[in-house]
Design a protein around this motif. Sequence first.
Motif, short mmCIF file in Angstrom:
data_model
loop_
_atom_site.label_atom_id
_atom_site.label_comp_id
_atom_site.label_asym_id
_atom_site.label_seq_id
_atom_site.Cartn_x
_atom_site.Cartn_y
_atom_site.Cartn_z
N LYS B 335 0.83 -1.20 0.00
CA LYS B 335 0.00 0.00 0.00
C LYS B 335 0.87 1.26 0.00
CE LYS B 335 -4.07 1.89 2.30
NZ LYS B 335 -5.00 2.03 1.16
N GLN B 336 1.95 1.19 0.77
CA GLN B 336 2.88 2.32 0.80
C GLN B 336 3.49 2.58 -0.56
OE1 GLN B 336 5.77 1.64 3.87
NE2 GLN B 336 4.58 2.79 5.38
N GLN B 337 3.76 1.48 -1.27
CA GLN B 337 4.32 1.62 -2.61
C GLN B 337 3.26 2.04 -3.62
OE1 GLN B 337 6.20 -2.07 -3.72
NE2 GLN B 337 7.49 -2.10 -1.89
N GLY B 338 2.00 2.07 -3.18
CA GLY B 338 0.92 2.48 -4.07
C GLY B 338 0.52 1.41 -5.06
N ASP B 339 0.89 0.15 -4.79
CA ASP B 339 0.52 -0.93 -5.71
C ASP B 339 0.17 -2.17 -4.90
OD1 ASP B 339 0.19 -2.75 -7.73
OD2 ASP B 339 2.34 -2.98 -8.13
N LEU B 340 -1.12 -2.31 -4.59
CA LEU B 340 -1.55 -3.42 -3.73
C LEU B 340 -1.33 -4.79 -4.36
CD1 LEU B 340 -4.82 -2.77 -1.71
CD2 LEU B 340 -2.58 -3.51 -0.89
N SER B 341 -1.20 -4.81 -5.69
CA SER B 341 -1.01 -6.11 -6.34
C SER B 341 0.37 -6.69 -6.01
CB SER B 341 -1.18 -5.99 -7.85
OG SER B 341 -0.14 -5.21 -8.39
N ALA B 342 1.24 -5.84 -5.45
CA ALA B 342 2.56 -6.35 -5.05
C ALA B 342 2.50 -7.12 -3.74
CB ALA B 342 3.54 -5.18 -4.92
N ALA B 343 1.38 -7.01 -3.02
CA ALA B 343 1.29 -7.62 -1.69
C ALA B 343 1.44 -9.14 -1.75
CB ALA B 343 -0.04 -7.25 -1.02
N GLY B 344 0.78 -9.78 -2.71
CA GLY B 344 0.81 -11.24 -2.81
C GLY B 344 2.22 -11.80 -2.94
N PRO B 345 2.93 -11.39 -4.00
CA PRO B 345 4.31 -11.88 -4.17
C PRO B 345 5.20 -11.55 -2.96
CG PRO B 345 3.58 -10.78 -6.16
CD PRO B 345 2.51 -10.56 -5.15
N MET B 346 4.99 -10.37 -2.37
CA MET B 346 5.79 -10.00 -1.19
C MET B 346 5.50 -10.93 -0.02
SD MET B 346 6.20 -6.02 -0.21
CE MET B 346 5.16 -5.18 -1.36
N TYR B 347 4.22 -11.21 0.15
CA TYR B 347 3.77 -12.12 1.23
C TYR B 347 4.43 -13.49 1.06
CZ TYR B 347 0.37 -15.12 3.76
OH TYR B 347 -0.25 -16.04 4.57
N GLU B 348 4.35 -14.02 -0.13
CA GLU B 348 4.92 -15.34 -0.36
C GLU B 348 6.43 -15.34 -0.11
OE1 GLU B 348 3.91 -17.44 -3.92
OE2 GLU B 348 5.07 -19.17 -3.22
N LYS B 349 7.10 -14.27 -0.54
CA LYS B 349 8.55 -14.19 -0.34
C LYS B 349 8.91 -14.15 1.14
CE LYS B 349 12.69 -11.90 -2.10
NZ LYS B 349 13.42 -12.11 -0.87
N MET B 350 8.14 -13.34 1.89
CA MET B 350 8.40 -13.26 3.35
C MET B 350 8.23 -14.63 3.99
SD MET B 350 6.28 -9.82 4.30
CE MET B 350 6.77 -8.19 3.72
N MET B 351 7.22 -15.34 3.56
CA MET B 351 6.95 -16.66 4.15
C MET B 351 8.04 -17.67 3.77
SD MET B 351 3.74 -16.64 5.62
CE MET B 351 2.67 -17.96 5.08
N ARG B 352 8.51 -17.59 2.52
CA ARG B 352 9.52 -18.54 2.05
C ARG B 352 10.91 -18.23 2.61
NH1 ARG B 352 7.88 -22.38 -1.14
NH2 ARG B 352 5.90 -22.06 -2.22
N ASP B 353 11.18 -16.95 2.85
CA ASP B 353 12.51 -16.56 3.33
C ASP B 353 12.68 -16.77 4.83
OD1 ASP B 353 13.13 -15.89 0.82
OD2 ASP B 353 13.08 -13.70 1.09
N THR B 354 11.61 -17.10 5.52
CA THR B 354 11.70 -17.24 6.98
C THR B 354 11.37 -18.67 7.39
OG1 THR B 354 9.41 -16.50 7.12
CG2 THR B 354 11.10 -14.81 7.45
N TRP B 355 11.40 -18.92 8.68
CA TRP B 355 11.15 -20.27 9.19
C TRP B 355 9.80 -20.81 8.79
CZ3 TRP B 355 6.89 -20.67 12.31
CH2 TRP B 355 6.42 -19.48 12.88
#
Lengths: 93, 428
Positions: B335-355
């Motif tokens: 939302k800060q970046q002004g593009d909510l469609s980026a949330a999905g890929p970001m979410y998946e990356k956060m989940m994959r990069d962590t425990w």
Amino acid sequence: MGTTVEGKLGHNVFKIGKERHITVNTEICNTKCKDKVCLYICPAFLYKLDDQGNVTVDWEGCLECGTCLLCCLEDALEWEYPRGENGIQYRSA
Amino acid sequence: MEKVDCIVVGGGLAGLSAAYGLASEGLEVILIERGDYAGAKNVTGGRLYVSPIRDMYPELWEAAPFERPVTREFITLLNSGNATTIEFASDKFAAQPYQSYTVLRATLDLWLSEQVMEKGGMVITNQRVDELLMEDGKVIGIRAGEDEIGADMTIVAEGVLGLVSTKAGLRQKPSWKDHAVGFKETIELPQEVIESRWHLSPGQGAAHLFMGEVTKGMLGGGFLYTNKSSISFGIVLGMKDAKERADKIDVYTLLDDFKAHPHVAPLVAGGELLEYSAHVISEAGYAGIPQLYGDGYLLAGDTAGLALNQLYTVRGMDFAVASGYYAAKATLEAKQQGDLSAAGPMYEKMMRDTWVIKDLETAQHIPHFIENPRIFTHYPQSVGRIFERLFTLTSDPTEGIYHKVMGSVKQDFVNAKTVKELMGVRKI
């Protein structure tokens, strides 16, 4: 402590609505289903055979766990969560 | 149609965690829960591992209404004629910060929903979400009864059955092949009785797992967690084994037999039943994770298949909190970046990069490993036989200790099957 499963359910709070949230399509049970898994897999033991040999469900005591929904292979169940305000209301689960 | 920034479907730990994160940053968020209160439909065994999620919302875990910190671990191999119990206590687990706590969901989830509201989030109870509203393949909100609410982002955290997300085609219906059913009694016991039975200092708690006779050879086991003034006493049972069992054993009777077992009965003696609960649990592990996001939505918690049976412990609630946390974080950043469609890929990356997803990946061979029924019968019995022989003294001349132990070891462990199974153990 030899409580029956009905006795155990008696300790729970159920807000029973007017609408049933599980419906058994007995035609499917009677023509396609051999195993009748629902009769023994439900942890609340809610599925029984009536006098005519049809599967019935005491939906009022449903714990909403979903076991029957997953285990009924022939899609003989119409299964929804009860409407908001209805069904099990756990206090210490 | 009324429209808000975010809708969260479901007031479990994933949904509450997401709503809390979003509301804390000032987003307009509505969480919809079908029970009388958050927690009214939720079931746990009962232990929440706080250590993986402590840094996510530290202020919450310092104040949350947990039952007891788990400072003692018990594992019992239960057979028809004997029981072997390992009791493990460690100064590390008995000191702050505690690694895990026993919890009751009606208490914990209700409290968390109050924290969401305190941050300005709206929590609507007694409302069942009937469907997701779709427009050109995009989730644009929800329908609950007559009401429709639109949202820029919908976080679906509706639990393991995933009725709404399955209906919308966002994931597949869960399969009996890789799910289990957990069912338990919450049994009231005085605090001092609990502390004396599990050798606890005042306020501290125990986790007690049981393998063997409990499931009569089927995949699963028994559990017992000590709450403040009750115990959560139950069984987790693999559906595949229960379903395909030739004698069609009535599943609910397993818990009564477990409770009446001569080596278990003294632990629960004198307790009053407070409640009987049950729920489906995913045991699919890594292989059961669906596509985590799509246009306008994110899946979190059990709906995203985030549960892990690690044999000696079952995890799910820590995954739920973490997925909710990352769902909120990704939504906020997008939302800060002004593009909510980026949330999905970001979410998946956060989940994959962590425990979160890494732990599921590490454990991906466990589901296959535990399909072996010998784990639930042969090995508990073998261990029981070793100790029975070791502790037996009769009027016959006794064998040397070495012979006593090695006799049993040779009989039960030195064979082709066990060697093969040992090879399998290396994968888990």
